[in-house]
Write an enzyme that holds these catalytic residues in place. Structure first.
Site, PDB file in Angstrom:
ATOM      1  CD  GLU A 111       9.373 -10.256  23.835  1.00 18.61           C
ATOM      2  OE1 GLU A 111       9.647 -10.962  22.856  1.00 18.61           O
ATOM      3  OE2 GLU A 111       9.513  -9.018  23.842  1.00 18.61           O
ATOM      4  CB  CYS A 139       7.794  -8.037  21.374  1.00 23.98           C
ATOM      5  SG  CYS A 139       8.958  -6.634  21.521  1.00 23.98           S
ATOM      6  CE  LYS A 199       8.690 -11.421  18.974  1.00 25.41           C
ATOM      7  NZ  LYS A 199       9.706 -10.855  19.891  1.00 25.41           N
TER       8      LYS A 199
END
Length: 290
Positions: A43, A153, A116
């Site tokens: 990430e 994540c 995300k």
């Protein structure tokens, strides 16, 4: 082709974006030379994990996606014949930013990007200050080496995200990650936090009958100690390979995608889903019913 070799690049942060890109180009070449067919970076791979603090100057780290970094890595993917997953800080427009991953196929084509969806806000993880939640939905891509999905994540904690991506046919779920310990918590909660992180993702692999690859960073940045331990789990949730806690490395893992079909035949979780009962999942919370 049922077998695919993954190269997960577990790295520390570098002094600047140029140095990071140069070093990651070298590591991608190394992974390809060792047989990697899909290379996944961590990430925000080309910057420090800047979300530790809130600072408007740090928005200058963002770039367009596709943009300068993919312009370097797309020809590299074509040259090496590998798929590359490239997590970046995306500048979409004035004052509008995302935590994004681009997917480049082995012919150098930028297939698309995932933004995300789940954005955390915790001490040392001030992401809501920087990132707008994704609006592209959950994505999968047919690459030269398999149908893959990418989540990022904090998405790791949400079974809905893994399920949606798997329902679109993902054979491997990739999770580029930057997660670690705070010094005030590590002694008491560190082992438990890591256990939770690893266990929930192993559960996603089982519940969806697919491979799962988590790619974390290492090193200490300000007060955050990133715990590394990138890993790959098979459809049974077994960890088939795992990186170290504190070393930079390329985790090489061969996955036999026939295992996805074989697993789903004997444990057909998708077949037995009661989709007629799941409408309440769209509610924030199911209040007490009369």
């Amino acid at each position: 082709m049922s077998k695919v070799t993954l190269g997960l690049v577990q790295s520390r942060a570098f002094a600047n974006k140029d140095e990071s890109l140069r070093e990651h180009v070298r590591r991608i070449r190394d992974a390809a030379a060792r047989g990697a067919q899909i290379v996944c970076l961590q990430e925000l791979f080309n910057t420090p994990y800047f979300c530790i603090t809130q600072d408007t100057e740090l928005f200058n780290l963002a770039e367009a996606v596709p943009g300068p970094t993919t312009d370097v890595l797309a020809p590299l993917a074509k040259e090496l014949g590998v798929v590359i997953i490239v997590p970046l800080f995306e500048k979409r427009g004035p004052g509008l930013y995302h935590n994004t991953a681009a997917v480049i196929d082995a012919d150098g084509t930028v297939l698309g990007k995932y933004r995300k969806m789940h954005i955390p806000q915790d001490p040392g993880f001030e992401e809501k200050f920087y990132f707008t939640p994704g609006d592209l939905g959950y994505r999968v891509w047919d690459t030269k080496f398999g149908r893959i999905g990418v989540l990022i994540c904090w998405d790791q904690w949400y079974p809905e995200a893994a399920r949606m991506t798997a329902l679109m046919g993902a054979e491997i779920l990739f999770y580029p990650t930057a997660i670690g310990w705070l010094p005030s918590e590590k002694a008491e909660l560190g082992a438990a936090q890591h256990c939770a992180w690893e266990t929930v993702q192993r559960g996603h692999a089982v519940a969806n009958g697919c491979f799962l690859a988590a790619v974390n960073r290492v090193g200490t940045e300000q007060q955050s100690e990133f715990w590394g331990q990138s890993f790959v789990a098979n459809p049974y949730g077994e960890i088939v390979a795992k990186a170290s806690v504190d070393q930079e490395e390329i985790l090489m893992v061969e996955c036999d995608l026939q295992a996805v079909e074989d697993f789903r035949r004997i444990w057909p979780f998708f077949r037995d889903r009661r989709i007629d009962t799941y409408a309440p999942l769209t509610k924030r919370y199911i209040d007490e019913q009369s």
